[in-house]
Design an enzyme around this catalytic site. Structure first.
Site, mmCIF file in Angstrom:
data_model
loop_
_atom_site.group_PDB
_atom_site.id
_atom_site.type_symbol
_atom_site.label_atom_id
_atom_site.label_comp_id
_atom_site.label_asym_id
_atom_site.label_seq_id
_atom_site.Cartn_x
_atom_site.Cartn_y
_atom_site.Cartn_z
ATOM 1 N N HIS A 20 0.826 -1.203 0.000
ATOM 2 C CA HIS A 20 0.000 0.000 0.000
ATOM 3 C C HIS A 20 0.864 1.258 0.000
ATOM 4 C CE1 HIS A 20 -4.190 -1.564 0.985
ATOM 5 N NE2 HIS A 20 -3.431 -2.654 0.950
ATOM 6 N N ASP A 125 -5.250 6.422 2.002
ATOM 7 C CA ASP A 125 -5.501 5.016 1.703
ATOM 8 C C ASP A 125 -6.921 4.659 2.121
ATOM 9 O OD1 ASP A 125 -5.499 1.981 2.462
ATOM 10 O OD2 ASP A 125 -3.698 2.232 1.259
#
EC number: 2.4.1.192
Length: 491
Positions: A20, A125
């Site tokens: 990520h 995110d």
């Protein structure tokens, strides 16, 4: 705007997993290069160390400074050893659970820091859903970063909408069809993610996080996807129609950033001398002859499965590069197989320079867990895939490879419930693995057709990030949209 100036200030918040961090930090670099935006990244000390030297190199090359603000990771509070600050460092479900709880404890200090920084926009995110609330409090837009394909999101949306998997007559081995999509898409019940098939009273903290993530999508200013229109036009159009939320696709972000910046590999864990040795070995191999085998930064196969992979590699005639965890147990059987294999290929323990490997002309195939980063990187390099999904959205990603004709399947059928840290499904036998390898790597008409499709898609991916390309234009439109929003609200 920043300090009374006209410069847009965007705060980037990555989730604490290497897969990520990489695309989000690369997206931050794009904002700096593409439009001269002021960028700040908020994370923890160890996670910042993964990419700090790359940011420093960018500055040395004349690019604008990216500010990195770090907070202390609450290792002591959750019982974690110092230095384990993301899921990629967690070698067991117990450690992964502690990382998850530590991220929860970081919410308040991160909120306080965001108030102190007071950016013009939050780029977060998807697994930090609470950032939509702080954005609304500060009256600034929150962009949700969804680093996955439109096909995956369309599949998930329709599964939740139509619920074909909820039929009482379906068993775990039955196939279900997902209604309403541009293509016929089928799954076995055992391949679906837990949040779809678990009863409400059995859902855990991560399942609840997924629920909050979905809810935060609808309250966000927009969604940014790491994909490109030409890869999945029907699904880009479909998802944006049903979702009714602003969406921008600005990928493949890894290629976009490596095109604009001199450093190919973002993560600083790559040993330069080891990279040189890998390239030297690849230079000695024939064109498109090598199979690259890597299952990402999280998946940890048990010894029995590693042994079957080793047997398959030994039995095939294909030279290979195989990446395994540095701290993965190496019992007698695996050591024996490694000794047999060393003359046929390379076994890398730890982080591998994946972009460098995939870009080499000797690499002709990639056995992957179907993480979205890996699929995009293979497409960019024009390397076809042997797919072996394990957890998260990986079975959905495999469907994109299947529908687009970009690879072959090993035949995994069970979605893992614990994030791939501890595999509990049945071992896939070496003969089945070998069959998939040879099906991709031979010179049959089928494999040639796959290669032609991947090469064609590679050209489209590269064109998308050129000036005037679809992703280039999307990034420009995204930044202009945020600038217009900010200038309007500040009047």
């Amino acid at each position: 705007m920043d300090n009374g100036s006209n410069q847009l200030h965007v705060l980037f918040l990555p989730y604490f997993a290497t897969g990520h961090i990489i695309p989000l930090v690369n997206a931050a670099r794009l904002f700096v290069f593409h439009a001269g935006v002021k960028v700040t990244i908020l994370t923890t000390h160890h996670n910042a160390s993964l990419f700090r030297s790359t940011i420093d190199n960018d500055v040395e090359d004349g690019h604008s400074v990216i500010s990195i603000h770090t907070l202390r990771f609450p290792s002591t509070e959750v019982g974690l050893p110092e230095g384990i600050e993301n899921f990629s460092s967690a070698s067991s479900p117990e450690l992964a659970g502690k990382v998850f709880y530590a991220i929860y404890l970081l919410q308040k200090p991160m909120e306080d820091k965001i108030r102190e920084i007071h950016p013009d926009c939050i780029f977060s995110d998807m697994y930090l859903p609470w950032t939509v609330n702080i954005a609304l409090e500060l009256k600034i837009p929150r962009l949700l970063f969804n680093q996955s394909s439109y096909m995956y999101n369309s599949i998930l949306y329709n599964l939740r909408l139509y619920k074909p998997h909820k039929s009482k007559t379906i068993t775990s081995t039955d196939s279900i069809s997902v209604p309403g999509l541009p293509d016929k898409i089928e799954f076995k019940l055992s391949q679906l993610t837990d949040d779809l098939i678990k009863p409400e009273d059995e859902k855990n903290a991560f399942d609840e996080l997924l629920d909050r993530t979905r809810e935060s999508e609808d309250r966000s200013y927009g969604i940014v996807h790491d994909t490109f229109y030409e890869l999945e036009p029907a699904y880009a159009d479909y998802y944006q129609k049903v979702k009714k939320t602003k969406c921008w696709q600005i990928g493949p972000i890894s290629h976009f950033s490596s095109k604009l910046f001199r450093r190919k590999e973002l993560i600083n864990a790559v040993d330069e001398s080891n990279s040189c040795a890998i390239v030297e070995w690849l230079n000695e191999q024939e064109h498109k002859s090598v199979l690259y085998v890597s299952f990402g930064s999280v998946v940890r196969f048990p010894e029995a499965q590693l042994t079957e992979i080793a047997k398959a590699l030994e039995a095939s005639s294909i030279p290979f590069i195989w990446v395994v965890k540095k701290d993965q147990s190496a019992e007698t059987t695996c050591l024996l197989e490694e000794e047999k294999l060393k003359n046929k290929g390379l076994i890398i323990r730890g982080w591998a320079p994946q972009l460098t490997i995939l870009d080499h002309s000797a690499v002709g195939g990639f056995m992957t867990h179907c993480g979205w980063n890996s699929i995009l990187e293979a497409i960019i390099a024009g390397v076809p895939l042997v797919t072996w999904p394990v957890f998260a959205e990986q079975f959905y990603n495999e469907k994109l490879v299947e529908v687009m004709g970009l690879g072959v399947k090993v035949g995994a059928e069970v979605h893992e419930s614990n994030g791939g840290v501890e595999i509990s499904s049945l071992v896939i036998e070496s003969e089945k693995i070998k069959e998939a390898i040879e099906k991709l790597m031979d010179d049959s008409k089928e494999s040639q057709k796959i290669r032609e499709k991947v090469i064609g898609m590679s050209e489209m991916a590269k064109n998308a990030v050129e000036e005037g390309g679809s992703s280039w234009n999307n990034l420009t439109a995204l930044i202009d949209d945020i600038k217009n929003f900010t200038s309007t609200t500040n009047v």
